[in-house]
Design a protein around this motif. Structure first.
Motif, short mmCIF file in Angstrom:
data_model
loop_
_atom_site.label_atom_id
_atom_site.label_comp_id
_atom_site.label_asym_id
_atom_site.label_seq_id
_atom_site.Cartn_x
_atom_site.Cartn_y
_atom_site.Cartn_z
N LYS A 71 -19.92 -0.46 -3.08
CA LYS A 71 -20.67 0.61 -3.75
C LYS A 71 -22.17 0.42 -3.49
O LYS A 71 -22.70 -0.67 -3.65
N GLY A 72 -22.83 1.49 -3.08
CA GLY A 72 -24.27 1.44 -2.84
C GLY A 72 -24.67 1.05 -1.43
O GLY A 72 -25.85 1.09 -1.09
N ASP A 73 -23.71 0.65 -0.59
CA ASP A 73 -24.04 0.30 0.80
C ASP A 73 -24.40 1.55 1.58
O ASP A 73 -23.79 2.61 1.41
N ARG A 74 -25.38 1.42 2.45
CA ARG A 74 -25.83 2.54 3.27
C ARG A 74 -25.79 2.15 4.74
O ARG A 74 -25.96 0.98 5.07
N LEU A 75 -25.62 3.15 5.59
CA LEU A 75 -25.56 2.91 7.04
C LEU A 75 -26.48 3.90 7.73
O LEU A 75 -26.58 5.05 7.32
N SER A 76 -27.15 3.42 8.77
CA SER A 76 -27.99 4.27 9.61
C SER A 76 -27.75 3.87 11.05
O SER A 76 -27.41 2.72 11.33
N VAL A 77 -27.92 4.83 11.98
CA VAL A 77 -27.70 4.55 13.40
C VAL A 77 -28.92 5.01 14.18
O VAL A 77 -29.42 6.12 13.99
N ILE A 78 -29.42 4.13 15.05
CA ILE A 78 -30.51 4.45 15.96
C ILE A 78 -30.04 4.15 17.37
O ILE A 78 -29.55 3.05 17.64
N SER A 79 -30.15 5.13 18.28
CA SER A 79 -29.79 4.93 19.68
C SER A 79 -31.05 4.58 20.45
O SER A 79 -32.11 5.18 20.24
N ILE A 80 -30.93 3.62 21.37
CA ILE A 80 -32.09 3.14 22.12
C ILE A 80 -31.87 3.34 23.62
O ILE A 80 -30.81 3.04 24.15
#
Length: 190
Positions: A71-80
């Motif tokens: 609960k409360g975990d977040r995910l983000s994705v950045i492509s390089i």
């Protein structure tokens, strides 16, 4: 009587001094949220075979699926690639997918990806970065940016992509004269 007034006056003075001290110090209460914000930095450069990139994304999608998060975990994705492109901002609902508008894959600038990740980190959760790359950096200096992350207390985990190109040669430029006569020897630079 007068002794009670002296005690009351002393207590009032102490309370006023404490209130002034607190006001001058300007205490700040930070509300911290629960959970972890993970920013996945995907190397999408042309140096990594597409099949390996797709396999890696599938494995990461399984590892970071919403069902497996706390609960409360977040995910983000950045492509390089030559630059860094945000695929998704940190959210509890993010599913791991590379950015829809892929970065140019002709180079690898890992430093730009780490800088962008540090800029979008939420301040109300614990944070960490996961760098998924072959390590073939052609632009930027990721170590100096990694030191900034370390100074901020943000860990960077690395998932190295290992592959082997057999019998592959990449030509960047072939230089020849614009005209030549039949049978004439001409210089060619590669």
């Amino acid at each position: 009587g007068s002794r009670g007034r002296v005690i009351a006056a002393t207590i009032v003075r102490c309370c006023v001094i404490m209130c002034l001290s607190v006001a001058i110090a300007r205490p700040v209460w930070n509300r911290t949220g629960e959970g972890l914000s993970l920013i996945v930095l995907l190397d999408r450069s042309q140096s990594i075979p597409r099949q390996l990139q797709e396999q890696t994304i599938n494995v990461l999608r399984t590892w970071t699926s919403p069902e497996r998060r706390e609960k409360g975990d977040r995910l983000s994705v950045i492509s390089i690639g030559e630059n860094a492109v945000i695929g998704s901002m940190p959210s509890e609902f993010t599913v791991l997918e590379p950015a829809a508008n892929e970065p140019k894959g002709g180079a690898t600038n890992l430093a730009s990806g780490v800088k962008l990740a540090l800029a979008i980190l939420p301040r109300d959760t614990a944070s960490r970065l996961l760098l998924v790359s072959d390590g073939n950096e052609t632009d930027g200096q990721v170590l100096s940016v990694a030191n900034q992350a370390k100074a901020s207390g943000i860990p960077i985990d690395v998932l190295p992509l290992i592959y082997d190109h057999k019998n592959e040669v990449m030509l960047e430029q072939v230089i020849t004269p614009s005209q030549a006569r039949f049978g004439q020897s001409v210089p060619v630079r590669i």
